[in-house]
Design an enzyme around this catalytic site. Structure first.
Site, PDB file in Angstrom:
ATOM      1  N   GLY A 155       1.176  -1.479  -0.432  1.00  0.00           N
ATOM      2  CA  GLY A 155       0.401   0.403  -0.588  1.00  0.00           C
ATOM      3  C   GLY A 155       0.888   1.040  -0.143  1.00  0.00           C
ATOM      4  O   GLY A 155       0.155   2.794  -0.534  1.00  0.00           O
TER       5      GLY A 155
ATOM      6  N   THR B 287       2.910   4.474   1.312  1.00  0.00           N
ATOM      7  CA  THR B 287       2.884   5.888   1.701  1.00  0.00           C
ATOM      8  C   THR B 287       1.527   6.661   1.376  1.00  0.00           C
ATOM      9  O   THR B 287       0.893   6.719   1.800  1.00  0.00           O
ATOM     10  CB  THR B 287       3.681   7.171   1.066  1.00  0.00           C
ATOM     11  N   CYS B 288       1.078   6.205   0.158  1.00  0.00           N
ATOM     12  CA  CYS B 288      -0.676   6.103  -0.359  1.00  0.00           C
ATOM     13  C   CYS B 288      -1.023   5.842   1.035  1.00  0.00           C
ATOM     14  O   CYS B 288      -2.191   6.616   1.292  1.00  0.00           O
ATOM     15  CB  CYS B 288      -0.709   6.734  -1.161  1.00  0.00           C
TER      16      CYS B 288
ATOM     17  N   LYS C 272      -7.084  12.090   3.976  1.00  0.00           N
ATOM     18  CA  LYS C 272      -7.749  12.363   3.046  1.00  0.00           C
ATOM     19  C   LYS C 272      -9.574  12.718   4.397  1.00  0.00           C
ATOM     20  O   LYS C 272     -10.511  13.165   4.157  1.00  0.00           O
ATOM     21  CB  LYS C 272      -8.292  12.082   1.682  1.00  0.00           C
TER      22      LYS C 272
ATOM     23  N   GLY D 247       2.954  24.123  -1.994  1.00  0.00           N
ATOM     24  CA  GLY D 247       2.411  22.793  -2.893  1.00  0.00           C
ATOM     25  C   GLY D 247       0.986  22.157  -2.335  1.00  0.00           C
ATOM     26  O   GLY D 247       0.584  22.474  -1.374  1.00  0.00           O
TER      27      GLY D 247
ATOM     28  N   GLU E 133       5.860  29.582   1.302  1.00  0.00           N
ATOM     29  CA  GLU E 133       5.796  29.047  -0.020  1.00  0.00           C
ATOM     30  C   GLU E 133       7.139  30.033  -0.687  1.00  0.00           C
ATOM     31  O   GLU E 133       6.409  31.555  -0.634  1.00  0.00           O
ATOM     32  CB  GLU E 133       5.192  29.535  -1.038  1.00  0.00           C
TER      33      GLU E 133
ATOM     34  N   ALA F 122      -0.720   9.424  -7.396  1.00  0.00           N
ATOM     35  CA  ALA F 122      -1.266   7.556  -6.852  1.00  0.00           C
ATOM     36  C   ALA F 122      -1.408   7.189  -8.214  1.00  0.00           C
ATOM     37  O   ALA F 122      -1.384   6.201  -8.391  1.00  0.00           O
ATOM     38  CB  ALA F 122      -2.200   7.306  -5.351  1.00  0.00           C
TER      39      ALA F 122
ATOM     40  N   HIS G 216     -29.248  20.807 -13.747  1.00  0.00           N
ATOM     41  CA  HIS G 216     -29.785  22.498 -13.120  1.00  0.00           C
ATOM     42  C   HIS G 216     -30.287  22.454 -11.851  1.00  0.00           C
ATOM     43  O   HIS G 216     -31.290  21.299 -11.909  1.00  0.00           O
ATOM     44  CB  HIS G 216     -30.239  23.277 -14.173  1.00  0.00           C
TER      45      HIS G 216
END
Length: 510
Positions: free
Chosen positions: A43, A45-46, A55, A223, A244, A365, A488
């Site tokens: 799996g 680092t992600c 997330k 970033g 930054e 990823a 819409h």
């Protein structure tokens, strides 16, 4: 005493992150015998330190922000009593654990031989692995007798009845019949003289696992990673300063994306300092003290409970012994393919995927998934289209979010393209007013030709970019998109409006 086992496989993949395990799964699905070597957890680092846990935390941050919006904007008299950090972390870790088990199950079902250990090249067709152990969580053994096929389940020694087979750590050598795939990933970069301690000064890899929620954070790096962490900590109530060095945050994105994102972050109370540099930082008992040179040339002192370093990632090749196979890295440490269409190095049969690749690979990823599938199909002898990096979407999961695909306006003009550009604020459509977060849609198209790039800022735009990915990837022209009716009221309606205008059929946009 360790034993030495010589084994062969069609494909040996070194590294079990997104690029590595996608290569292994696709190759196994094509009938190849695959060995996947991973010294930590499949799996990468992600799954364990990046995309998925971050997330999950950002979703919790959205819930916190929703409480504030309900109270301040909609008259819903809700209050936030507190954040139970332990409960939040437990939910995050459960999501990661279930995903991890899912990846392991996929590999086991596909017949991929997962070997735990550190690998190094001993030639263009051979790999030496140390510290191998069985992975009982897969339900089968990680080590097989010489010549055993991936579908075999026989361990090196048969266990007594009713006993789970185990294999002692050892030293093992593998040979490949078709190729080796390098997928060892990356690690966070840091700055000279700055040693993260995992508590007061942290990298993006350990920021989520530092103890508790700080009251103030200095984020170094604007970033995508730095912006996401700045956004998360602000949602959780911290005072946030974002530094930054480039003249704008998310500097690889379109300039209008940077402008709208900066506006959104500042509206939330984040102190965004672009064109600024960290002069020095001192880790104290209860925080950090830093000196920052601002974009105006002023020296400013910043104190915070935590310093979060997010200045990029560096490829990991230490211990691989690339020279033994006749390989070298470039000056930045990347392994550069000799053939980008096959992601094959200068040594035939050795391929590279994921964060080991230099630009134009994106270090994302989902780009690694595409790279892994390409390499697997190449090794299986199948034709496979090269990865079109311009058509790979890029997303920043902050609040507001950004999402883009294709060329920025500056990039398109730099390539000599005559372009038509149309931009529309999300607040120009009813659903954008409902959300009240601002944002925009920007389309860059070649005059009289296809769409070159689409750039979004606003709520939920990470879920809106798929349409634009197809538009750019299929070289559609604005008129091709304009004939399709968008629902819409939705945020995606703004995307349709921008294309309508470019096609000369503007409705609400004049």
């Amino acid at each position: 005493m360790s034993t030495q086992v010589t084994n062969t496989a069609d494909v040996i993949v070194i590294g079990g992150g997104t690029g590595g395990y996608s290569t292994a799964l696709r190759a196994a699905a094509l009938g190849l015998d695959v060995v996947l070597v991973e010294r930590d957890k499949v799996g990468g680092t992600c799954l364990h330190r990046g995309c998925i846990p971050s997330k999950a935390m950002l979703h919790a941050a959205e819930l916190v922000d929703g409480i504030a919006e309900a109270r301040e904007r909609w008259g819903v008299k809700a209050t936030l009593d507190s954040v139970d950090w332990a409960a939040l972390v437990a939910t995050r870790d459960d999501i990661v654990a279930r995903n991890h088990k899912g990846v392991e199950a996929h590999l086991a079902h596909a017949g991929v031989r997962v070997v735990r250990g550190s690998a190094r090249l001993t030639g263009a067709r051979t790999v030496h692995v140390e510290g191998v152990r069985a992975d009982s969580a897969l339900g089968t053994q990680s080590m097989y007798a010489p010549g055993a096929h991936a579908s075999a389940t026989r361990p090196l020694t048969d266990p007594a009845p009713g006993v789970q087979p185990q294999s002692a750590p050892g030293v093992h050598d593998f040979g490949t019949r078709r190729g080796i795939v390098l997928a060892t990933g990356s690690r966070p970069r840091t700055l000279p003289g700055l040693q993260p301690d995992g508590r007061r000064a942290v990298t993006s890899d350990d920021a989520l696992f530092a103890p508790g929620l700080p009251a103030s954070v200095l984020v170094l790096g604007g970033g995508a990673i730095g912006v996401e962490y700045a956004s998360f900590h602000r949602s959780m109530g911290a005072e946030v300063t974002l530094i930054e060095a480039a003249d704008r945050i998310v500097p690889l994105e379109d300039a209008d994306v940077s402008r709208h994102l900066t506006r959104g972050l500042k509206k939330r109370g984040i102190d965004v300092q672009a064109g600024a540099r960290l002069l020095d930082a001192e880790v104290l008992e209860n925080g950090v003290r830093a000196r920052v040179r601002t974009g105006r040339g002023e020296t400013r002192a910043v104190e915070a409970e935590r310093l979060l370093v997010a200045v990029g990632r560096a490829p990991v090749t230490e211990g691989l012994d690339l020279a033994a196979a006749g390989l070298t890295t470039d000056e930045r440490g990347f392994v550069v393919p000799a053939d980008w269409n096959r992601l094959e190095t200068a040594v035939p049969g050795i391929h590279v995927v994921g964060d080991l690749l230099p630009p134009p690979s994106l270090g994302l990823a989902h780009a690694s998934f595409a790279e892994g599938m390409l390499v697997a199909e190449t090794l299986a002898g199948l034709p496979s289209a090269a990865v079109d990096y311009a058509a790979v979407p890029r997303v920043t999961y902050s609040s507001p979010q950004t999402a883009s695909v294709g060329l920025s306006e500056t990039e398109a003009r730099a390539r000599g393209r005559a372009v038509e550009v149309n931009t529309m604020p999300l607040t120009a459509v009813a659903k954008g007013m409902v959300h009240g977060q601002g944002g925009m849609v920007k389309v860059v198209a070649e005059a009289g030709g296809p769409v070159l790039g689409v750039h979004l800022v606003g709520p939920n735009v990470s879920e809106m970019i798929a349409e634009s990915q197809l538009v750019v990837g299929w070289d559609a022209e604005p008129a091709d998109v304009a004939r399709h009716v968008h629902a819409h009221p939705t945020l995606s309606e703004a995307v349709g409006e921008v294309f309508l205008t470019l096609a000369g059929r503007g409705l609400h946009q004049q």
